[in-house]
Scaffold this active site. Structure first.
Site, mmCIF file in Angstrom:
data_model
loop_
_atom_site.group_PDB
_atom_site.id
_atom_site.type_symbol
_atom_site.label_atom_id
_atom_site.label_comp_id
_atom_site.label_asym_id
_atom_site.label_seq_id
_atom_site.Cartn_x
_atom_site.Cartn_y
_atom_site.Cartn_z
ATOM 1 N N TYR A 125 0.778 -1.109 -0.153
ATOM 2 C CA TYR A 125 -0.065 -0.167 0.037
ATOM 3 C C TYR A 125 0.887 1.246 0.015
ATOM 4 O O TYR A 125 0.758 2.081 -0.725
ATOM 5 C CB TYR A 125 -0.924 -0.074 1.314
ATOM 6 C CG TYR A 125 -1.840 1.136 1.355
ATOM 7 C CD1 TYR A 125 -2.762 1.566 0.364
ATOM 8 C CD2 TYR A 125 -1.601 2.273 2.291
ATOM 9 C CE1 TYR A 125 -3.335 2.726 0.378
ATOM 10 C CE2 TYR A 125 -2.276 3.412 2.283
ATOM 11 C CZ TYR A 125 -3.263 3.481 1.485
ATOM 12 O OH TYR A 125 -3.922 4.879 1.622
ATOM 13 N N GLU A 312 -13.974 -0.436 7.519
ATOM 14 C CA GLU A 312 -13.969 0.892 6.758
ATOM 15 C C GLU A 312 -15.411 1.165 5.930
ATOM 16 O O GLU A 312 -15.859 0.213 5.572
ATOM 17 C CB GLU A 312 -12.622 0.651 5.589
ATOM 18 C CG GLU A 312 -12.485 2.064 4.946
ATOM 19 C CD GLU A 312 -11.420 2.333 4.248
ATOM 20 O OE1 GLU A 312 -11.346 2.620 3.018
ATOM 21 O OE2 GLU A 312 -10.339 1.698 4.629
#
Length: 320
Positions: A125, A312
């Protein structure tokens, strides 16, 4: 590249395997490997507001309808991603600039093995964020609006992304006063900070009779820049919901010089990413309690941008 009369600007399938992006019958389409079974999958259709002009350049498929422009790309699995991510995003940014759609208001990044290390020992990421940030730095950074965005895991390898952009003068970035803007995160989160705002407010074109819309970025249990409630999915979910409520609070919207949708009750489409499949029933109950009954809520079992985050939430808010 040729114009097509079409009801859709683009179609994204959240399904059991990756495919594309491709142009089919003049419409960009892409399959994302985000579902464990076909039963869990769904299609996301972005409607066109006029005749669609579509095409493909250097692996980036795109379409525009005079109001919005869509771009999508896929980055093949690699030992490291900074160069390929930078090149793919630069191609997309250059396409948007040449067509005059310089206000990106929403981006989705779907990243295989998101929390694993690349060949150089950097988290994938963070590797991706470095390449994406470099593309914005190169492509006339003063002209680009920082968009709402999500960066979540995929069930396969490689990276897929897609985005929506508008012509200048219609979008405003929104930040949460309880969170450090992501693009100002300290270096502990990677060599380049994530390039996104907490939300983007989009006004309809002057000639259209439409409603204001707010695109809410992927939102987790982060205050300041720290992840909180480690190991407690219920507390993380409640804090994620509270962060969205703070973001959409009337006072925060007014603070940004805006009007339009406010509060959790304005959320019309919601997507929830949950790291552990066993946690989905609890998260589903909490979200159903928080959002109106008419809200379209979908759930996906994937990894998230920080190893310690368990849930999330993102979505789209419309005027009442």
């Amino acid at each position: 590249m040729s114009p097509e009369d079409s009801p859709a600007l683009a179609v994204i399938n959240y399904t059991t395997r990756p495919l594309g992006p491709v142009i089919r019958d003049g419409i960009p389409q892409m399959d994302l490997h985000m579902s464990h079974t076909t039963r869990d999958g769904f299609a996301e259709v972005w409607p066109a507001q006029g005749a669609v002009l579509s095409g493909e350049d250097q692996g980036i498929v795109h379409a525009r309808d005079g109001v919005h422009m869509f771009c999508a790309g896929r980055i093949a699995p690699a030992p490291a991603y900074v160069k390929t991510a930078r090149d793919a995003y630069m191609t997309a940014l250059n396409l948007l600039a040449s067509a005059g759609y310089t206000e990106i208001f929403r981006v989705w990044n779907v990243i295989g093995r998101i929390n694993d290390d690349n060949a150089e020992g950097l988290e994938i990421y963070q590797d991706f964020c470095r390449g994406r940030a470099e593309s914005f730095e190169v492509c006339a950074p003063e002209t680009w609006q920082i968009p709402a965005a999500s960066g979540v895991g995929a069930l396969g390898e490689g990276i897929s992304f897609y985005l929506l952009a508008a012509r200048p003068g219609r979008t405003t970035s929104i930040e949460n006063p309880l969170q450090v803007p992501a693009y100002r995160y300290p270096e502990r989160y990677g060599p380049k900070s994530p390039t996104f705002a907490r939300a983007t407010h989009v006004r309809p074109p002057h000639e259209a009779n439409g409603a204001d819309t707010i695109y809410v970025s992927g939102t987790a249990a982060i205050r300041g820049h720290e992840s909180l409630h480690i190991g407690d999915v219920e507390a993380q979910c409640r804090m994620s919901l509270d962060n969205i409520a703070q973001l959409l609070a009337p006072g925060n919207i007014t603070r940004h010089g805006l009007s339009g949708p406010t509060g959790l009750t304005s959320m019309r489409q919601v997507r929830v990413y949950v790291r552990e499949q066993a946690d989905i029933p609890l998260v589903r109950r909490l979200c159903q309690e928080a959002f109106p009954a008419a809200t379209d809520i979908s759930f996906l079992n994937v990894d998230l941008c920080r190893r310690e985050l368990l849930v999330e939430i993102e979505g789209i808010a419309h005027d009442q």
